[in-house]
Design an enzyme around this catalytic site. Structure first.
Site, short mmCIF file in Angstrom:
data_model
loop_
_atom_site.label_atom_id
_atom_site.label_comp_id
_atom_site.label_asym_id
_atom_site.label_seq_id
_atom_site.Cartn_x
_atom_site.Cartn_y
_atom_site.Cartn_z
N THR A 27 0.86 -1.18 0.00
CA THR A 27 0.00 0.00 0.00
C THR A 27 0.90 1.23 0.00
O THR A 27 1.99 1.20 0.57
CB THR A 27 -0.92 0.03 1.24
OG1 THR A 27 -1.53 1.32 1.36
CG2 THR A 27 -0.15 -0.25 2.50
N CYS B 275 -1.44 4.90 -5.63
CA CYS B 275 -2.34 4.02 -4.91
C CYS B 275 -2.53 2.79 -5.76
O CYS B 275 -2.82 2.90 -6.96
CB CYS B 275 -3.68 4.71 -4.64
SG CYS B 275 -4.86 3.66 -3.77
#
Length: 229
Positions: A83, A196
């Site tokens: 992430t 992202c």
């Protein structure tokens, strides 16, 4: 081959993409029936997301540090965090293990520098775009990071959390991202960072008028590089 430890679950779609990229890359390099040696510790994104909303970064850092320590005990030789946003607590994770923590921003910055660029736009969660940790680490490598204006940051963030992390992909959201990337390019950005993992579910390099740097793919490649050293 060294064993890659992956901290996943933020979201599980992100984890699945990392797992696919790492294993495809190993097979492409080694051929035959080879795949990566890996371990994955998957946290519950519902719990992490609640900590994000509450600003409980200490709690989130503790949870991810514990996941990293568990991977080390399980035999991982290096750690990757699946992430972008939670690299905000990378220091906590690094402090919890003796094995290398492979930082996503470093892998992305190296690719931008190799391309000869010095100013890029960033699409990511609101936390990543606004909290400074991403831009500061990029700046330490001579790269300036620009983000969209406030209204567009809201659009980018909401699409990630209300659609992509739930597996929803909408054409109108793709059009919005295309417009925002075009605006960043018009403002002087030489490239755009997909900061992202879920963004690549919506758009790809062909949707941007300037070169795209997919942080997930670049990070996965760095993990494989180190695993096969």
């Amino acid at each position: 081959m060294r064993t890659i430890g992956l901290i996943g679950g933020m979201s599980w779609e992100s984890s699945a993409e990392y797992y696919r990229l790492v294993n495809e890359d190993v097979r492409a390099r080694l051929g035959g029936q080879h795949n990566a040696k890996s371990l994955m510790a998957t946290v519950d994104f519902g719990e992490i997301e609640a900590m994000q909303r509450a600003g409980d970064w200490d709690g989130a850092g503790k949870a991810l540090a514990e996941a990293a320590a568990g991977l080390e005990r399980g035999g991982a030789d290096l750690i990757g965090l699946c992430t972008n946003t939670m690299h905000l607590v990378a220091d906590r994770i690094e402090a919890a293990v003796a094995i290398p923590f492979v930082h996503l921003v470093d892998a992305t910055a190296d690719a931008i520098r190799a391309a000869g660029l010095t100013r890029v736009g960033l699409l990511a969660t609101r936390f990543t775009m606004e909290m400074g940790f991403y831009a500061e680490r990029m700046a330490s490598r001579g790269i300036e990071v620009a983000v969209p204006p406030a209204d567009d940051r809201t659009v980018v963030h909401d699409v990630i959390y209300e659609e992509l992390t739930l597996g929803v992909v909408r054409d109108e959201s793709r059009d919005a991202y295309r417009r925002i990337m075009a605006d960043l390019a018009a403002a002087g950005c030489e490239g755009v960072v997909y900061g992202c993992t879920e963004i690549t579910l919506l758009v790809d390099a062909g949707d941007s008028p300037v070169p795209v740097f997919d942080s997930t793919r670049l990070h996965a490649k760095r993990l494989v590089d180190l695993a096969l050293e």
